[in-house]
Scaffold this motif. Sequence first.
Motif, PDB file in Angstrom:
ATOM      1  N   THR A  85       0.812  -1.213   0.000  1.00 44.43           N
ATOM      2  CA  THR A  85       0.000   0.000   0.000  1.00 44.43           C
ATOM      3  C   THR A  85       0.844   1.261   0.000  1.00 44.43           C
ATOM      4  N   GLY A  86       2.160   1.127   0.046  1.00 41.14           N
ATOM      5  CA  GLY A  86       3.020   2.299  -0.039  1.00 41.14           C
ATOM      6  C   GLY A  86       2.950   3.206   1.171  1.00 41.14           C
ATOM      7  N   LYS A 104      -7.973   7.642  -3.044  1.00 47.77           N
ATOM      8  CA  LYS A 104      -8.037   8.984  -2.467  1.00 47.77           C
ATOM      9  C   LYS A 104      -8.548   9.993  -3.486  1.00 47.77           C
ATOM     10  N   LYS A 105      -8.155   9.845  -4.754  1.00 51.22           N
ATOM     11  CA  LYS A 105      -8.630  10.754  -5.798  1.00 51.22           C
ATOM     12  C   LYS A 105     -10.129  10.592  -6.020  1.00 51.22           C
ATOM     13  N   PHE A 127       0.291   3.992   2.980  1.00 45.55           N
ATOM     14  CA  PHE A 127      -0.982   4.687   3.152  1.00 45.55           C
ATOM     15  C   PHE A 127      -1.792   4.000   4.243  1.00 45.55           C
ATOM     16  N   GLU A 158      -5.168   0.174  -4.868  1.00 49.97           N
ATOM     17  CA  GLU A 158      -4.633   1.431  -5.388  1.00 49.97           C
ATOM     18  C   GLU A 158      -5.050   2.587  -4.478  1.00 49.97           C
ATOM     19  N   PRO A 159      -4.347   2.779  -3.369  1.00 57.82           N
ATOM     20  CA  PRO A 159      -4.771   3.806  -2.417  1.00 57.82           C
ATOM     21  C   PRO A 159      -4.713   5.234  -2.978  1.00 57.82           C
ATOM     22  N   VAL A 160      -3.775   5.517  -3.871  1.00 57.67           N
ATOM     23  CA  VAL A 160      -3.694   6.864  -4.449  1.00 57.67           C
ATOM     24  C   VAL A 160      -4.933   7.138  -5.292  1.00 57.67           C
ATOM     25  N   THR A 161      -5.316   6.177  -6.109  1.00 60.44           N
ATOM     26  CA  THR A 161      -6.516   6.319  -6.930  1.00 60.44           C
ATOM     27  C   THR A 161      -7.763   6.397  -6.050  1.00 60.44           C
ATOM     28  N   ILE A 202      -8.580   5.526   4.513  1.00 61.42           N
ATOM     29  CA  ILE A 202      -9.059   5.786   3.155  1.00 61.42           C
ATOM     30  C   ILE A 202     -10.403   5.106   2.933  1.00 61.42           C
ATOM     31  N   LYS A 234     -11.905  12.150  -3.073  1.00 64.70           N
ATOM     32  CA  LYS A 234     -11.847  13.613  -3.148  1.00 64.70           C
ATOM     33  C   LYS A 234     -12.857  14.134  -4.163  1.00 64.70           C
TER      34      LYS A 234
END
Length: 91
Positions: free
Chosen positions: A5-6, A51-52, A8, A46-49, A13, A55
Amino acid sequence: MTAPTGGFDVESIKKNALIATIVGFVCGGMIPGVLGLLGYLKADTEPVTAKKFTKWAWIAFAIIWVLSIIGIILYFVLIATLVSQTGTTTY
């Protein structure tokens, strides 16, 4: 085996995305609800995706509410204008 998960906080999330999903579907309509749901489903891989998506769910929710409030205000202004015009007409 779990995906990395890098660093995160996946639970945070997922919690935020779940709240966005529920509030979106109940108070905001389809678009924020679906975006929140996509954020929830992507949180593990894909935690970055995620979060997007979350948002954008909140942004869409805010836009829908602002447009709704403007629409309600315009409706009352239109009604007040029509009532005042019909009230001053003499025959």
